[in-house]
Design an enzyme around this catalytic site. Structure first.
Site, mmCIF file in Angstrom:
data_model
loop_
_atom_site.group_PDB
_atom_site.id
_atom_site.type_symbol
_atom_site.label_atom_id
_atom_site.label_comp_id
_atom_site.label_asym_id
_atom_site.label_seq_id
_atom_site.Cartn_x
_atom_site.Cartn_y
_atom_site.Cartn_z
ATOM 1 N N THR A 1 11.648 -49.198 -14.364
ATOM 2 C CA THR A 1 12.424 -49.960 -15.349
ATOM 3 C C THR A 1 11.526 -50.879 -16.168
ATOM 4 O O THR A 1 11.703 -51.021 -17.391
ATOM 5 C CB THR A 1 13.501 -50.801 -14.639
ATOM 6 O OG1 THR A 1 14.295 -49.939 -13.830
ATOM 7 C CG2 THR A 1 14.391 -51.514 -15.633
ATOM 8 N N TYR B 1 25.574 -47.498 -15.642
ATOM 9 C CA TYR B 1 26.640 -47.510 -16.652
ATOM 10 C C TYR B 1 27.888 -46.734 -16.237
ATOM 11 O O TYR B 1 29.002 -47.224 -16.390
ATOM 12 C CB TYR B 1 26.146 -46.975 -18.012
ATOM 13 C CG TYR B 1 27.168 -47.153 -19.105
ATOM 14 C CD1 TYR B 1 27.372 -48.395 -19.678
ATOM 15 C CD2 TYR B 1 27.956 -46.088 -19.541
ATOM 16 C CE1 TYR B 1 28.345 -48.581 -20.668
ATOM 17 C CE2 TYR B 1 28.926 -46.261 -20.523
ATOM 18 C CZ TYR B 1 29.113 -47.506 -21.084
ATOM 19 O OH TYR B 1 30.077 -47.678 -22.038
ATOM 20 N N TYR C 1 16.457 -46.187 -5.525
ATOM 21 C CA TYR C 1 16.292 -47.489 -6.174
ATOM 22 C C TYR C 1 17.666 -48.072 -6.455
ATOM 23 O O TYR C 1 18.398 -47.564 -7.306
ATOM 24 C CB TYR C 1 15.474 -47.334 -7.456
ATOM 25 C CG TYR C 1 15.203 -48.618 -8.210
ATOM 26 C CD1 TYR C 1 15.366 -49.872 -7.634
ATOM 27 C CD2 TYR C 1 14.776 -48.576 -9.530
ATOM 28 C CE1 TYR C 1 15.117 -51.029 -8.333
ATOM 29 C CE2 TYR C 1 14.506 -49.717 -10.257
ATOM 30 C CZ TYR C 1 14.670 -50.956 -9.651
ATOM 31 O OH TYR C 1 14.418 -52.105 -10.363
ATOM 32 N N ARG D 1 21.349 -54.134 -12.888
ATOM 33 C CA ARG D 1 21.083 -53.286 -14.047
ATOM 34 C C ARG D 1 22.010 -52.074 -14.108
ATOM 35 O O ARG D 1 22.345 -51.612 -15.198
ATOM 36 C CB ARG D 1 19.620 -52.807 -14.047
ATOM 37 C CG ARG D 1 18.620 -53.865 -14.465
ATOM 38 C CD ARG D 1 17.227 -53.273 -14.567
ATOM 39 N NE ARG D 1 16.257 -54.238 -15.047
ATOM 40 C CZ ARG D 1 15.952 -54.449 -16.328
ATOM 41 N NH1 ARG D 1 16.561 -53.754 -17.272
ATOM 42 N NH2 ARG D 1 15.049 -55.339 -16.669
ATOM 43 N N LYS E 1 13.998 -48.692 -2.602
ATOM 44 C CA LYS E 1 13.634 -49.953 -3.236
ATOM 45 C C LYS E 1 14.932 -50.725 -3.434
ATOM 46 O O LYS E 1 15.794 -50.315 -4.214
ATOM 47 C CB LYS E 1 12.939 -49.699 -4.580
ATOM 48 C CG LYS E 1 12.581 -50.973 -5.334
ATOM 49 C CD LYS E 1 12.021 -50.670 -6.715
ATOM 50 C CE LYS E 1 11.767 -51.952 -7.490
ATOM 51 N NZ LYS E 1 11.330 -51.690 -8.883
ATOM 52 N N ILE F 1 7.699 -53.444 -4.648
ATOM 53 C CA ILE F 1 7.333 -52.880 -5.947
ATOM 54 C C ILE F 1 7.583 -54.000 -6.935
ATOM 55 O O ILE F 1 8.721 -54.348 -7.240
ATOM 56 C CB ILE F 1 8.127 -51.608 -6.278
ATOM 57 C CG1 ILE F 1 7.756 -50.493 -5.296
ATOM 58 C CG2 ILE F 1 7.848 -51.161 -7.713
ATOM 59 C CD1 ILE F 1 8.538 -49.215 -5.479
#
Length: 293
Positions: free
Chosen positions: A46, A109, A135, A140, A164, A206
């Site tokens: 990202t 989304y 992830y 987000r 993650k 990360i």
């Protein structure tokens, strides 16, 4: 997956002032990371503004990164999206020869159910020629991958090897650690909680702030791995303020400004809909940088 232990960094994608990719700065950033002790690099997570890169640009960044790293540290490629068929095609077509794993974000989304998230990753796992890192970043994506779904995926697919986690939910972290297969890895996805996550059993981070301060982040994770949480706490506290500033006006705008100030990249240009950080935040960060040694 010993390659995923310790400190990884989600590399920014440097741009020239005209918005084109600045490969010279990317090479300088890669060398900086390796020289300062970063354990592995993530290309086009990202933080790399991947959503605004064309397919051709993504291929160019992956190829350049692999060539420039030249085997010096392990590489992870970020491939994800909210169109499962398109994501699967990207995964299947990816030139994986120089990479050790894929980092794939939970679909954003669309707000899929847990079953939808599971089926998405099932399709990704079937297409992947490399181990897959889940992830989960609800801030987000708009949806949370539950511990039950994470553990279900870990149990059902041998090539899903890690997650993650950027949910900020310590109850969730604890459930994953309690229920996961023994060889499945939990990786921090948030710089400010790396120390407490590693105290619970995470294997590292990360990182975003590691772009600018790789030596500090790699040392913090090494101290945590060694069980020296007292010494690690000093680094944790030292990085808290600058990390907050990195995210104050969206990632990676803040850390790109820091990298420019440190002379690692030439420009802090970002692609719309992101914009460079405000002058007020620049002044705040300038003061913070001056206090970091």
């Amino acid at each position: 997956m010993n390659e995923l232990q310790g400190a990884g960094v989600a590399l920014v994608t440097p741009f020239n002032a005209d918005g084109s990719i600045d490969f010279e700065s990317l090479g300088k950033l890669i060398d900086f990371q390796i020289d300062e002790g970063m354990n592995y690099l993530v290309s086009l997570g990202t933080t790399g503004e991947t959503a605004t890169l064309t397919a051709k640009e993504r291929e160019e960044v992956w190829a350049y990164t692999a060539k420039h790293v030249n085997g010096r540290v392990p590489l992870v490629a970020g491939i994800g999206g909210n169109n499962t068929a398109e994501t699967v095609k990207q995964v299947a077509d990816f030139n994986h020869s120089a990479y050790c794993a894929l980092l794939s974000v939970s679909p954003y989304y669309n707000k899929p159910t847990q079953e939808g998230i599971y089926q998405h990753y099932k399709a990704v796992a079937a297409a992947a020629k490399l181990p897959v890192i889940l992830y989960n970043v609800p801030g987000r994506t708009g949806s949370n991958m539950s511990p039950a779904t994470t553990v279900r995926l870990a149990n059902d697919f041998n090539n899903i090897v890690a997650t993650k986690e950027a949910s900020g939910n310590f109850a969730q972290f604890s459930q994953i650690l309690r229920d996961k297969p023994a060889n499945f890895l939990l990786i921090s996805g948030d710089d400010p909680v790396t120390l407490p996550m590693m105290a619970l059993g995470a294997v590292g981070i990360i990182s975003v702030v590691g772009n600018a301060y790789p030596a500090k982040v790699s040392k913090l994770t090494a101290l945590c791995t060694a069980g020296d949480y007292i010494a690690a706490r000093g680094l944790h506290e030292e990085l808290l303020s600058i990390t907050d500033h990195c995210f104050a006006e969206s990632n990676p705008c803040g850390v790109k400004y820091i990298l420019k100030k440190l002379g690692i990249i030439t420009s802090d240009t970002v692609r719309l809909p992101l914009v460079p950080i405000s002058s007020a935040l620049q002044e705040t960060i300038d003061k913070e940088i001056a206090g970091l040694t």
